[in-house]
Enzyme design. Structure first.
Site, PDB file in Angstrom:
ATOM      1  N   SER A 172      41.305  37.314  26.143  1.00  0.00           N
ATOM      2  CA  SER A 172      40.768  38.367  25.298  1.00  0.00           C
ATOM      3  C   SER A 172      40.156  39.480  26.153  1.00  0.00           C
ATOM      4  O   SER A 172      40.842  40.103  26.955  1.00  0.00           O
ATOM      5  CB  SER A 172      39.746  37.756  24.322  1.00  0.00           C
ATOM      6  OG  SER A 172      39.321  38.699  23.370  1.00  0.00           O
TER       7      SER A 172
ATOM      8  N   HIS B 267      45.196  39.248  22.963  1.00  0.00           N
ATOM      9  CA  HIS B 267      45.352  39.307  21.504  1.00  0.00           C
ATOM     10  C   HIS B 267      44.630  40.546  20.982  1.00  0.00           C
ATOM     11  O   HIS B 267      43.991  41.279  21.731  1.00  0.00           O
ATOM     12  CB  HIS B 267      44.832  38.033  20.817  1.00  0.00           C
ATOM     13  CG  HIS B 267      43.359  37.800  20.964  1.00  0.00           C
ATOM     14  ND1 HIS B 267      42.730  36.677  20.478  1.00  0.00           N
ATOM     15  CD2 HIS B 267      42.372  38.530  21.549  1.00  0.00           C
ATOM     16  CE1 HIS B 267      41.447  36.734  20.738  1.00  0.00           C
ATOM     17  NE2 HIS B 267      41.195  37.856  21.390  1.00  0.00           N
TER      18      HIS B 267
END
EC number: 3.4.21.92
Length: 214
Positions: A114, A139
């Site tokens: 992330s 993501h």
């Protein structure tokens, strides 16, 4: 079976101690003790370990600015082992990396997921690395909000704006198109070290100390 060391039974709770090793250096003036992270900071090495929070981001930013003031020509080395965290905190670190004069070399040890992956790819081009068994995950930003419908709409627009900005930055640093980034970050996307190189998140996989620190 009784554990070999029972913190409660022995009256010692080590949860908050951190167990950070100390390094003793001897000079003509005597001995001096450093915690291991302070000693490595002298070698221009910074660690981002654990979630990206406002606190951890501020610590990294402070160290980046300090090392720039010490020497604005020598590289800084940012070691990342993080599951991600706050987008705004990560962007604060990102902006500082881009702002300061020294190149920041990034290295993934363990995982960069992330916002951790975002900061990994933000390092100086040609100086972004993964160790062989590290994992990278990208993501789209996550968010949640409760309240009146109009407030939810405002926050939804903000999340979409952040998503768009993050995709643009990732595209800039990876060489991928914005559309490719949007597609590949729609769900959790895990990559090994070699796949991260191929995608453009990092530049090389390090298996030994072939890259010498300046």
């Amino acid at each position: 079976m009784q554990p070999m060391f029972d913190r409660e039974r022995n009256g010692l709770d080590t949860t908050g101690l951190g167990l950070i090793p100390m390094v003793i250096e001897t000079s003509g003036r005597g001995e001096r003790a450093y915690d291991i992270y302070s000693r490595l900071l002298r070698e221009r090495i910074i660690f981002l370990v654990g979630p990206v929070t406002e606190t951890s981001a501020n610590l990294v930013i402070a160290q980046l600015l300090f090392l720039e003031s010490e020497n604005s020509e020598k590289d800084i080395f940012l070691y990342i082992n993080s599951p991600g965290g706050l987008v705004t905190a990560g962007l604060a670190v990102y902006d500082t990396i881009q702002f300061i004069k020294p190149d920041v070399s990034t290295l993934c040890v363990g995982q960069a997921a992330s916002m951790g992956a975002f900061l990994l790819t933000a390092g100086a081009k040609g100086k972004r690395y993964c160790l062989p068994n590290s994992r990278v995950m990208i993501h789209q930003p996550l968010g949640g909000f409760q309240g009146q419908a109009s407030d939810i709409e405002i926050h939804a627009k903000e999340i979409l704006a952040l998503k768009s900005r993050l995709n643009e930055i990732m595209a800039k640093h990876t060489g991928q198109t914005v559309k490719a980034i949007e597609r590949d970050t729609d769900r959790d996307n895990f990559l090994g070290a070699e796949a991260a190189v191929k995608y453009g998140l990092v530049d090389a996989v390090l298996t030994s100390r072939e890259v010498k620190q300046e």
